[in-house]
Design a protein around this motif. Structure first.
Motif, PDB file in Angstrom:
ATOM      1  N   THR A  44     -29.775 -78.769 -83.421  1.00  9.04           N
ATOM      2  CA  THR A  44     -28.699 -78.320 -82.535  1.00  9.04           C
ATOM      3  C   THR A  44     -27.931 -77.172 -83.176  1.00  9.04           C
ATOM      4  OG1 THR A  44     -28.468 -80.531 -81.575  1.00  9.04           O
ATOM      5  CG2 THR A  44     -26.600 -79.031 -81.325  1.00  9.04           C
ATOM      6  N   GLY A  45     -27.682 -77.297 -84.484  1.00  9.25           N
ATOM      7  CA  GLY A  45     -27.000 -76.224 -85.204  1.00  9.25           C
ATOM      8  C   GLY A  45     -27.840 -74.962 -85.297  1.00  9.25           C
ATOM      9  N   ILE A  46     -29.157 -75.114 -85.495  1.00 10.79           N
ATOM     10  CA  ILE A  46     -30.043 -73.949 -85.554  1.00 10.79           C
ATOM     11  C   ILE A  46     -30.039 -73.203 -84.231  1.00 10.79           C
ATOM     12  CG2 ILE A  46     -32.457 -73.220 -85.773  1.00 10.79           C
ATOM     13  CD1 ILE A  46     -32.844 -75.551 -87.749  1.00 10.79           C
ATOM     14  N   LEU A  47     -30.122 -73.966 -83.121  1.00 12.50           N
ATOM     15  CA  LEU A  47     -30.096 -73.331 -81.804  1.00 12.50           C
ATOM     16  C   LEU A  47     -28.758 -72.640 -81.566  1.00 12.50           C
ATOM     17  CD1 LEU A  47     -31.396 -72.749 -79.085  1.00 12.50           C
ATOM     18  CD2 LEU A  47     -30.648 -75.012 -78.300  1.00 12.50           C
ATOM     19  N   LEU A  95     -36.337 -67.569 -79.959  1.00 12.10           N
ATOM     20  CA  LEU A  95     -36.794 -68.095 -81.248  1.00 12.10           C
ATOM     21  C   LEU A  95     -36.159 -69.462 -81.523  1.00 12.10           C
ATOM     22  CD1 LEU A  95     -36.663 -64.863 -83.454  1.00 12.10           C
ATOM     23  CD2 LEU A  95     -38.705 -66.055 -82.649  1.00 12.10           C
ATOM     24  N   GLY A  96     -34.881 -69.597 -81.163  1.00 10.04           N
ATOM     25  CA  GLY A  96     -34.206 -70.877 -81.346  1.00 10.04           C
ATOM     26  C   GLY A  96     -34.866 -71.983 -80.540  1.00 10.04           C
ATOM     27  N   LEU A  97     -35.232 -71.686 -79.306  1.00 16.92           N
ATOM     28  CA  LEU A  97     -35.917 -72.674 -78.475  1.00 16.92           C
ATOM     29  C   LEU A  97     -37.292 -73.008 -79.053  1.00 16.92           C
ATOM     30  CD1 LEU A  97     -35.042 -71.338 -74.902  1.00 16.92           C
ATOM     31  CD2 LEU A  97     -34.122 -73.389 -76.015  1.00 16.92           C
ATOM     32  N   ALA A  98     -37.981 -72.013 -79.586  1.00 16.02           N
ATOM     33  CA  ALA A  98     -39.302 -72.247 -80.163  1.00 16.02           C
ATOM     34  C   ALA A  98     -39.229 -73.153 -81.394  1.00 16.02           C
ATOM     35  CB  ALA A  98     -39.950 -70.918 -80.536  1.00 16.02           C
ATOM     36  N   LEU A  99     -38.110 -73.101 -82.117  1.00 18.78           N
ATOM     37  CA  LEU A  99     -37.958 -73.917 -83.325  1.00 18.78           C
ATOM     38  C   LEU A  99     -37.779 -75.398 -83.007  1.00 18.78           C
ATOM     39  CD1 LEU A  99     -35.701 -71.583 -85.504  1.00 18.78           C
ATOM     40  CD2 LEU A  99     -38.108 -72.164 -85.881  1.00 18.78           C
ATOM     41  N   ARG A 100     -37.735 -75.747 -81.735  1.00 21.11           N
ATOM     42  CA  ARG A 100     -37.658 -77.153 -81.342  1.00 21.11           C
ATOM     43  C   ARG A 100     -38.849 -77.947 -81.874  1.00 21.11           C
ATOM     44  NH1 ARG A 100     -33.849 -80.851 -79.799  1.00 21.11           N
ATOM     45  NH2 ARG A 100     -34.963 -82.686 -79.049  1.00 21.11           N
ATOM     46  N   VAL A 101     -39.967 -77.254 -82.144  1.00 19.10           N
ATOM     47  CA  VAL A 101     -41.171 -77.939 -82.652  1.00 19.10           C
ATOM     48  C   VAL A 101     -40.926 -78.554 -84.032  1.00 19.10           C
ATOM     49  CG1 VAL A 101     -42.685 -76.408 -81.345  1.00 19.10           C
ATOM     50  CG2 VAL A 101     -42.103 -75.825 -83.704  1.00 19.10           C
ATOM     51  N   VAL A 156     -24.697 -71.609 -74.322  1.00 27.59           N
ATOM     52  CA  VAL A 156     -24.537 -72.975 -74.830  1.00 27.59           C
ATOM     53  C   VAL A 156     -24.616 -73.973 -73.686  1.00 27.59           C
ATOM     54  CG1 VAL A 156     -22.878 -74.571 -75.858  1.00 27.59           C
ATOM     55  CG2 VAL A 156     -23.261 -72.351 -76.911  1.00 27.59           C
ATOM     56  N   VAL A 157     -23.933 -73.671 -72.586  1.00 27.77           N
ATOM     57  CA  VAL A 157     -23.949 -74.563 -71.427  1.00 27.77           C
ATOM     58  C   VAL A 157     -25.356 -74.663 -70.836  1.00 27.77           C
ATOM     59  CG1 VAL A 157     -23.105 -74.862 -69.072  1.00 27.77           C
ATOM     60  CG2 VAL A 157     -21.518 -74.197 -70.889  1.00 27.77           C
ATOM     61  N   LEU A 158     -26.089 -73.548 -70.798  1.00 27.14           N
ATOM     62  CA  LEU A 158     -27.413 -73.533 -70.195  1.00 27.14           C
ATOM     63  C   LEU A 158     -28.480 -74.182 -71.082  1.00 27.14           C
ATOM     64  CD1 LEU A 158     -27.520 -69.920 -68.675  1.00 27.14           C
ATOM     65  CD2 LEU A 158     -27.249 -72.082 -67.445  1.00 27.14           C
ATOM     66  N   LEU A 159     -28.355 -74.012 -72.398  1.00 23.48           N
ATOM     67  CA  LEU A 159     -29.437 -74.412 -73.295  1.00 23.48           C
ATOM     68  C   LEU A 159     -29.131 -75.624 -74.159  1.00 23.48           C
ATOM     69  CD1 LEU A 159     -30.530 -70.867 -74.561  1.00 23.48           C
ATOM     70  CD2 LEU A 159     -31.437 -72.176 -72.635  1.00 23.48           C
ATOM     71  N   MET A 160     -27.873 -76.027 -74.244  1.00 23.37           N
ATOM     72  CA  MET A 160     -27.500 -77.126 -75.125  1.00 23.37           C
ATOM     73  C   MET A 160     -26.701 -78.167 -74.351  1.00 23.37           C
ATOM     74  SD  MET A 160     -26.258 -74.859 -78.414  1.00 23.37           S
ATOM     75  CE  MET A 160     -26.027 -76.299 -79.452  1.00 23.37           C
ATOM     76  N   THR A 161     -26.688 -79.387 -74.879  1.00 21.71           N
ATOM     77  CA  THR A 161     -25.863 -80.454 -74.321  1.00 21.71           C
ATOM     78  C   THR A 161     -24.538 -80.441 -75.047  1.00 21.71           C
ATOM     79  OG1 THR A 161     -27.798 -81.798 -73.853  1.00 21.71           O
ATOM     80  CG2 THR A 161     -25.668 -82.909 -73.899  1.00 21.71           C
ATOM     81  N   THR A 162     -23.473 -80.153 -74.318  1.00 14.60           N
ATOM     82  CA  THR A 162     -22.154 -80.089 -74.947  1.00 14.60           C
ATOM     83  C   THR A 162     -21.289 -81.239 -74.473  1.00 14.60           C
ATOM     84  OG1 THR A 162     -21.221 -78.742 -73.181  1.00 14.60           O
ATOM     85  CG2 THR A 162     -22.274 -77.574 -74.990  1.00 14.60           C
ATOM     86  N   THR A 177     -38.536 -80.520 -84.823  1.00 12.85           N
ATOM     87  CA  THR A 177     -37.921 -81.843 -84.729  1.00 12.85           C
ATOM     88  C   THR A 177     -38.940 -82.854 -84.221  1.00 12.85           C
ATOM     89  OG1 THR A 177     -37.190 -81.440 -82.447  1.00 12.85           O
ATOM     90  CG2 THR A 177     -35.667 -80.849 -84.206  1.00 12.85           C
ATOM     91  N   PRO A 178     -38.850 -84.123 -84.662  1.00 14.82           N
ATOM     92  CA  PRO A 178     -37.922 -84.612 -85.694  1.00 14.82           C
ATOM     93  C   PRO A 178     -38.532 -84.628 -87.089  1.00 14.82           C
ATOM     94  CG  PRO A 178     -38.944 -86.468 -84.625  1.00 14.82           C
ATOM     95  CD  PRO A 178     -39.569 -85.243 -84.001  1.00 14.82           C
ATOM     96  N   GLY A 179     -39.783 -84.122 -87.199  1.00 19.06           N
ATOM     97  CA  GLY A 179     -40.489 -84.262 -88.469  1.00 19.06           C
ATOM     98  C   GLY A 179     -39.919 -83.451 -89.618  1.00 19.06           C
ATOM     99  N   ILE A 180     -39.436 -82.219 -89.333  1.00 17.56           N
ATOM    100  CA  ILE A 180     -38.988 -81.328 -90.402  1.00 17.56           C
ATOM    101  C   ILE A 180     -37.464 -81.266 -90.474  1.00 17.56           C
ATOM    102  CG2 ILE A 180     -39.055 -78.957 -91.252  1.00 17.56           C
ATOM    103  CD1 ILE A 180     -41.807 -78.670 -90.022  1.00 17.56           C
ATOM    104  N   VAL A 181     -36.814 -81.119 -89.333  1.00 18.74           N
ATOM    105  CA  VAL A 181     -35.346 -81.141 -89.305  1.00 18.74           C
ATOM    106  C   VAL A 181     -34.889 -82.188 -88.304  1.00 18.74           C
ATOM    107  CG1 VAL A 181     -35.131 -78.705 -89.951  1.00 18.74           C
ATOM    108  CG2 VAL A 181     -35.209 -79.332 -87.541  1.00 18.74           C
ATOM    109  N   THR A 182     -33.719 -82.733 -88.528  1.00 19.72           N
ATOM    110  CA  THR A 182     -33.175 -83.742 -87.612  1.00 19.72           C
ATOM    111  C   THR A 182     -32.711 -83.088 -86.318  1.00 19.72           C
ATOM    112  OG1 THR A 182     -30.930 -83.523 -88.487  1.00 19.72           O
ATOM    113  CG2 THR A 182     -32.403 -85.086 -89.598  1.00 19.72           C
ATOM    114  N   ASP A 183     -32.516 -83.915 -85.300  1.00 19.85           N
ATOM    115  CA  ASP A 183     -32.027 -83.394 -84.025  1.00 19.85           C
ATOM    116  C   ASP A 183     -30.661 -82.736 -84.178  1.00 19.85           C
ATOM    117  OD1 ASP A 183     -34.260 -84.193 -82.599  1.00 19.85           O
ATOM    118  OD2 ASP A 183     -33.428 -86.172 -82.136  1.00 19.85           O
ATOM    119  N   GLU A 184     -29.812 -83.308 -85.040  1.00 18.97           N
ATOM    120  CA  GLU A 184     -28.472 -82.753 -85.239  1.00 18.97           C
ATOM    121  C   GLU A 184     -28.537 -81.359 -85.862  1.00 18.97           C
ATOM    122  OE1 GLU A 184     -29.453 -85.698 -86.192  1.00 18.97           O
ATOM    123  OE2 GLU A 184     -28.273 -87.103 -84.980  1.00 18.97           O
TER     124      GLU A 184
END
Length: 343
Positions: free
Chosen positions: A101-104, A83-89, A149-155, A91-98
């Motif tokens: 990242t917190g939602i994911l 679900l977190g990955l699906a919420l990528r849609v 986090v390592v697999l799905l996010m940039t840390t 950005t950037p119109g509704i929520v910022t990239d930052e």
């Protein structure tokens, strides 16, 4: 009839809102924050010590019920991340990239322990199953969350796992529960006869968690880092996310034919995210400048889930009480009759 009952106002929900209000105006700082932390720890330990109300057979059923625990782990570490990955849609119109990242990140942390078990207890669900599921989720999360986090996010920097988190879970949760089971021959009867003190412990632990969590957010100035409009949008996203996972949790419980007590466990343990685990993990996994925005969605989701689940727990408790009075009565038109299973 009381005023609250006349207007269908839940006193426990008012107490939760009151805890949020007090934490907003008078957040605990310094020594007071340490006292609140210790009080919360003691209340939670007492909650697990009161596991003496469970018979050894019921406790063992909770430990060996791996089918239940597998569903909750799948909700926490498979469904939520998807679900977190699906919420990528968004950005950037509704929520910022930052903020995304917190939602994911909130979708990757373990299930909360204290409130999941307290709500299961309030709703008269399978408390033994909830204790094992929520605790196991947090122990597994110590290792799985950094990996996700390592697999799905940039840390920034390497992800480190602190084994002391697992030790803290064992000492704070499982040890009091085992002690409660050992003391059951001495105090089990008293606990069964005095429901009011155990109810105070259940609800009191939730109120302390709410006050401590919201107060920590106020102390860190998290709520002042973005605009009011962004907070409202983020809150709406959190509400929708919670509604979806609650629906999936309830649907899986029925689809897989769990009984009523186990469906309550899936509902509360499978739909929650732990602020207590998420905050220290974020501090380790991300640089200091990123942490405040990354944990903001988790902070907001945590507050929303506590209030929503408090309402659900109270309603389920009333339904369970009605079922015990009239166990042959279906709870909804066309729904099969349920057995009155005690936690």
């Amino acid at each position: 009839m009381s005023i609250l009952g006349r207007f269908s106002i839940d006193g426990f929900v008012l107490a939760l809102l009151g805890a949020v209000a007090v934490a907003s105006i008078f957040p605990a700082t310094g020594t007071a924050a340490d006292v609140v932390g210790w009080a919360t720890t003691l209340a939670i330990g007492l909650l697990f010590l009161l596991g003496a109300r469970l018979s050894p057979a019921e406790a063992w059923h909770g430990v060996r019920h791996w089918r239940l625990h597998s569903v909750i782990l799948a909700m926490t570490f498979v469904v939520f991340p998807l679900l977190g990955l699906a919420l990528r849609v968004l950005t950037p119109g509704i929520v910022t990239d930052e903020l995304y990242t917190g939602i994911l990140f909130l979708c990757l942390v373990p299930s909360t322990v204290q409130s999941s078990i307290a709500f299961t207890s309030i709703a008269r669900g399978n408390v033994g199953g909830a204790i094992v599921s929520a605790s196991f989720s947090n122990i597994v999360g110590v290792f799985v969350t950094p990996l996700l986090v390592v697999l799905l996010m940039t840390t920034t920097g390497d992800a480190h796992v602190d084994a002391s988190s697992a030790v803290a879970i064992l000492l704070q949760l499982l040890v009091p529960f085992v002690v409660g089971q050992l003391l059951r021959p001495l105090v089990g009867g008293w606990v069964q006869r005095h429901a009011k003190p155990t109810k105070i412990v259940d609800r009191g632990s939730i109120l302390l968690v709410v006050y401590a969590a919201f107060g920590e957010g106020m102390n860190q100035g998290i709520w002042s880092t973005i605009s009011v409009g962004q907070i409202l949008v983020l809150a709406a996203v959190c509400v929708v996310l919670l509604a979806v996972v609650l629906g999936i949790s309830a649907g899986l419980g029925r689809l897989l034919r769990f009984d009523a007590a186990d469906r309550i466990v899936i509902l509360f343990c499978g739909s929650k995210k732990s602020l207590a685990s998420g905050l220290p993990m974020a501090a380790v996994l991300f640089s200091g400048s990123q942490v405040s925005l990354i944990v903001l969605p988790l902070m907001l989701f945590h507050q929303i889930q506590l209030i929503v689940c408090a309402v659900l727990a109270q309603r389920l408790a009333r339904r369970r009480e009605a079922e015990e009075i009239s166990p042959g009565t279906p709870t909804a038109p066309g729904e099969p009759q349920r057995r009155a299973a005690h936690p």
